[in-house]
Motif scaffolding. Structure first.
Motif, PDB file in Angstrom:
ATOM      1  N   ARG A  60       0.695  -1.267  -0.034  1.00 50.80           N
ATOM      2  CA  ARG A  60      -0.072  -0.019  -0.012  1.00 50.80           C
ATOM      3  C   ARG A  60       0.982   1.329  -0.087  1.00 50.80           C
ATOM      4  O   ARG A  60       2.067   1.463   0.629  1.00 50.80           O
ATOM      5  N   ASP A  61       0.645   2.405  -0.814  1.00 50.06           N
ATOM      6  CA  ASP A  61       1.235   3.364  -0.765  1.00 50.06           C
ATOM      7  C   ASP A  61       0.636   4.195   0.228  1.00 50.06           C
ATOM      8  O   ASP A  61      -0.395   4.821   0.181  1.00 50.06           O
ATOM      9  N   PRO A  62       1.548   4.742   1.099  1.00 49.64           N
ATOM     10  CA  PRO A  62       1.191   5.645   2.430  1.00 49.64           C
ATOM     11  C   PRO A  62       0.838   6.854   1.856  1.00 49.64           C
ATOM     12  O   PRO A  62       0.078   7.660   2.848  1.00 49.64           O
ATOM     13  N   GLN A  63       1.101   7.514   0.771  1.00 49.82           N
ATOM     14  CA  GLN A  63       0.894   8.738   0.333  1.00 49.82           C
ATOM     15  C   GLN A  63      -0.522   8.768  -0.248  1.00 49.82           C
ATOM     16  O   GLN A  63      -1.250   9.514  -0.006  1.00 49.82           O
ATOM     17  N   THR A  64      -0.655   7.865  -1.201  1.00 51.24           N
ATOM     18  CA  THR A  64      -1.923   7.834  -2.075  1.00 51.24           C
ATOM     19  C   THR A  64      -2.948   6.866  -1.518  1.00 51.24           C
ATOM     20  O   THR A  64      -4.246   7.013  -1.755  1.00 51.24           O
ATOM     21  N   GLY A  65      -2.646   5.957  -0.660  1.00 56.17           N
ATOM     22  CA  GLY A  65      -3.509   4.836  -0.277  1.00 56.17           C
ATOM     23  C   GLY A  65      -3.843   3.818  -1.312  1.00 56.17           C
ATOM     24  O   GLY A  65      -4.374   2.647  -0.948  1.00 56.17           O
ATOM     25  N   ASP A  66      -3.177   3.867  -2.662  1.00 57.65           N
ATOM     26  CA  ASP A  66      -3.483   3.004  -3.692  1.00 57.65           C
ATOM     27  C   ASP A  66      -2.602   1.626  -2.931  1.00 57.65           C
ATOM     28  O   ASP A  66      -1.817   1.641  -2.205  1.00 57.65           O
ATOM     29  N   MET A  67      -3.342   0.526  -3.658  1.00 57.89           N
ATOM     30  CA  MET A  67      -2.577  -0.913  -3.306  1.00 57.89           C
ATOM     31  C   MET A  67      -2.392  -1.672  -4.454  1.00 57.89           C
ATOM     32  O   MET A  67      -2.899  -1.346  -5.461  1.00 57.89           O
ATOM     33  N   ALA A  68      -1.502  -2.618  -4.363  1.00 62.72           N
ATOM     34  CA  ALA A  68      -0.651  -3.250  -5.357  1.00 62.72           C
ATOM     35  C   ALA A  68      -0.214  -4.612  -5.253  1.00 62.72           C
ATOM     36  O   ALA A  68      -0.122  -5.002  -4.227  1.00 62.72           O
ATOM     37  N   VAL A  69      -0.428  -5.568  -5.998  1.00 64.77           N
ATOM     38  CA  VAL A  69       0.201  -6.604  -6.213  1.00 64.77           C
ATOM     39  C   VAL A  69       1.024  -7.050  -7.152  1.00 64.77           C
ATOM     40  O   VAL A  69       0.912  -6.603  -8.368  1.00 64.77           O
ATOM     41  N   GLY A  70       2.322  -7.586  -7.093  1.00 67.84           N
ATOM     42  CA  GLY A  70       3.241  -7.633  -8.170  1.00 67.84           C
ATOM     43  C   GLY A  70       3.669  -9.323  -7.972  1.00 67.84           C
ATOM     44  O   GLY A  70       3.946  -9.645  -6.996  1.00 67.84           O
ATOM     45  N   ASP A 120      -4.421  -4.590   3.616  1.00 71.14           N
ATOM     46  CA  ASP A 120      -5.797  -4.138   3.690  1.00 71.14           C
ATOM     47  C   ASP A 120      -5.592  -2.633   3.391  1.00 71.14           C
ATOM     48  O   ASP A 120      -4.685  -1.978   3.369  1.00 71.14           O
ATOM     49  N   GLN A 121      -6.760  -1.827   3.219  1.00 79.80           N
ATOM     50  CA  GLN A 121      -6.995  -0.509   2.973  1.00 79.80           C
ATOM     51  C   GLN A 121      -6.317   0.420   3.927  1.00 79.80           C
ATOM     52  O   GLN A 121      -6.262   1.628   3.404  1.00 79.80           O
ATOM     53  N   LYS A 122      -6.194  -0.063   5.221  1.00 75.04           N
ATOM     54  CA  LYS A 122      -5.337   0.767   6.237  1.00 75.04           C
ATOM     55  C   LYS A 122      -3.797   0.428   6.398  1.00 75.04           C
ATOM     56  O   LYS A 122      -3.299   1.143   7.035  1.00 75.04           O
ATOM     57  N   GLY A 123      -3.526  -0.376   5.412  1.00 73.09           N
ATOM     58  CA  GLY A 123      -1.979  -0.777   5.337  1.00 73.09           C
ATOM     59  C   GLY A 123      -1.686  -1.791   6.354  1.00 73.09           C
ATOM     60  O   GLY A 123      -0.357  -2.230   6.571  1.00 73.09           O
ATOM     61  N   ASN A 124      -2.485  -2.434   7.140  1.00 78.33           N
ATOM     62  CA  ASN A 124      -2.275  -3.700   7.945  1.00 78.33           C
ATOM     63  C   ASN A 124      -1.799  -4.707   6.962  1.00 78.33           C
ATOM     64  O   ASN A 124      -2.410  -4.902   5.667  1.00 78.33           O
ATOM     65  N   VAL A 125      -0.890  -5.644   7.500  1.00 80.39           N
ATOM     66  CA  VAL A 125      -0.393  -6.852   6.753  1.00 80.39           C
ATOM     67  C   VAL A 125      -0.253  -7.941   7.284  1.00 80.39           C
ATOM     68  O   VAL A 125      -0.092  -7.911   8.694  1.00 80.39           O
ATOM     69  N   ALA A 126      -0.627  -9.000   6.638  1.00 81.67           N
ATOM     70  CA  ALA A 126      -0.495 -10.249   7.232  1.00 81.67           C
ATOM     71  C   ALA A 126       0.135 -11.131   6.168  1.00 81.67           C
ATOM     72  O   ALA A 126       0.157 -10.960   4.992  1.00 81.67           O
ATOM     73  N   VAL A 127       0.894 -12.178   6.545  1.00 78.14           N
ATOM     74  CA  VAL A 127       1.717 -13.078   5.612  1.00 78.14           C
ATOM     75  C   VAL A 127       1.839 -14.399   6.091  1.00 78.14           C
ATOM     76  O   VAL A 127       1.904 -14.445   7.554  1.00 78.14           O
ATOM     77  N   HIS A 128       1.838 -15.544   5.453  1.00 82.47           N
ATOM     78  CA  HIS A 128       2.026 -16.859   5.972  1.00 82.47           C
ATOM     79  C   HIS A 128       2.756 -17.653   4.741  1.00 82.47           C
ATOM     80  O   HIS A 128       2.737 -17.551   3.766  1.00 82.47           O
ATOM     81  N   THR A 129       3.822 -18.464   5.322  1.00 78.31           N
ATOM     82  CA  THR A 129       4.647 -19.404   4.419  1.00 78.31           C
ATOM     83  C   THR A 129       4.549 -20.545   5.309  1.00 78.31           C
ATOM     84  O   THR A 129       5.067 -20.771   6.452  1.00 78.31           O
ATOM     85  N   GLY A 130       3.693 -21.545   4.625  1.00 73.16           N
ATOM     86  CA  GLY A 130       3.602 -23.090   4.963  1.00 73.16           C
ATOM     87  C   GLY A 130       4.921 -23.715   5.248  1.00 73.16           C
ATOM     88  O   GLY A 130       5.939 -23.560   4.360  1.00 73.16           O
TER      89      GLY A 130
END
Length: 329
Positions: free
Chosen positions: A37-47, A116-126
């Motif tokens: 998530r871009d903290p300036q614009t709030g836009d979100m991305a996946v690459g 998420d839209q607030k910039g909270n992050v969650a990640v999982h590697t099995g």
């Protein structure tokens, strides 16, 4: 020989057991990706990039005003749609991930990143993701990878993303992916890549919100190189679009600036040259416009026919004398 056969049988049986825990139609997407998530614009991305065909149709999911998700390794594609639905209902990234994994028999072969839209992050590697597998959770982003040539990929991606904060979000995501490839990338090589950026908020116009950047390279020897080229093309056509809007408003000065900016990025693109010339003509810079158009006509006479059609629809507003000058080859 008996020991070798036993080992092979054991390995096949083990992987068969893992496969049975996953959905029957799940794809393999051993890969590296980033959600941010871009903290300036709030836009979100996946690459994402992978040695797998059309990885963007499997791994990357995002919705304006909701969040972004990467689901990979032994992919559970339902995580994309279900995850976005959970985020939309008000769940945080971590709450969403916990729910997705709670009833997933194959969670140990999953890898998932969510913002998420607030910039909270969650990640999982099995624990059964193929080495090298790992992730780095940063501020408003996470990077994740599996089946990498080296164990350096997540750290390299995180560093590249954090150190390029001056760039737009799409370019930052691309920098992170390029960094992953620079330290080895997927052990199997490379085949496809995707880049998706959505708007910070839902404006009720999904045709705009969910396609700020939506690029895919489905099958290419150098997918990130091609993705970078496509992103540059998009940026140029953003100038073209702004030029078109300026024409609609009869702001020819603005149109000329925007078309000119696009042409500087791709000086050999005939269409960009053409509309720059037309903007010049509408600004009554006839000689300069005519010189440009002659070169364009020499390469493709269809543009001459195009010029003849423009006055009728108000896209070329010049005198008859100027018009005849513009038609000269």
């Amino acid at each position: 020989m008996k020991k070798l056969l036993y080992l092979i049988t054991f390995c096949l049986t083990s992987w068969a057991g893992i496969a049975q825990k996953t959905q029957q139609n799940e794809a393999f997407a051993h890969t590296f990706s980033i959600v941010a998530r871009d903290p300036q614009t709030g836009d979100m991305a996946v690459g994402v990039q992978s040695h797998w065909f059309s990885v963007g149709t499997t791994v990357s999911w995002a919705e304006a005003g909701v969040g972004a998700i990467a689901t990979q390794s032994f992919v559970n594609k339902s995580f994309g749609i279900r995850g976005l639905s959970l985020l939309k209902s008000g769940k945080t990234a971590q709450e969403t991930l916990d729910i997705l994994l709670s009833d997933d028999a194959g969670k140990e072969v999953r890898q998932v990143g969510i913002v998420d839209q607030k910039g909270n992050v969650a990640v999982h590697t099995g624990k059964n993701c193929v080495d090298y597998a790992g992730h780095v959770k940063g501020t408003q982003f996470s990077v994740q990878s599996n089946m990498m040539l080296t164990d350096k990929v997540p750290a390299a991606m995180a560093k590249a993303f954090e150190s390029s904060a001056n760039l737009p979000l799409a370019e930052r995501v691309l920098k992170a992916m390029e960094a992953a490839q620079a330290v080895g990338g997927d052990i199997r090589g490379k085949q496809s890549a995707a880049l998706l950026v959505v708007n910070a908020t839902d404006t009720g116009k999904p045709w705009d919100d969910n396609h700020k950047v939506d690029l895919r390279v489905d099958d290419h020897a150098l997918p990130l190189v091609e993705l970078a080229r496509l992103l540059k093309v998009q940026r140029a056509y953003e100038h073209m679009n702004e030029g078109d809007l300026a024409v609609e408003k009869n702001d020819m000065k603005k149109a000329m600036e925007e078309y000119g900016a696009a042409m500087k990025m791709f000086p050999n693109n005939l269409e960009m040259q053409y509309w720059t010339a037309i903007a010049l003509a509408n600004s009554h810079q006839t000689l300069k416009a005519s010189a440009m158009l002659k070169k364009i006509y020499a390469k493709d006479t269809n543009w001459l026919e195009m010029t003849k059609r423009l006055p009728k629809v108000g896209l070329l507003t010049v005198s008859e004398k100027e018009f005849q000058q513009l038609l000269k080859r």
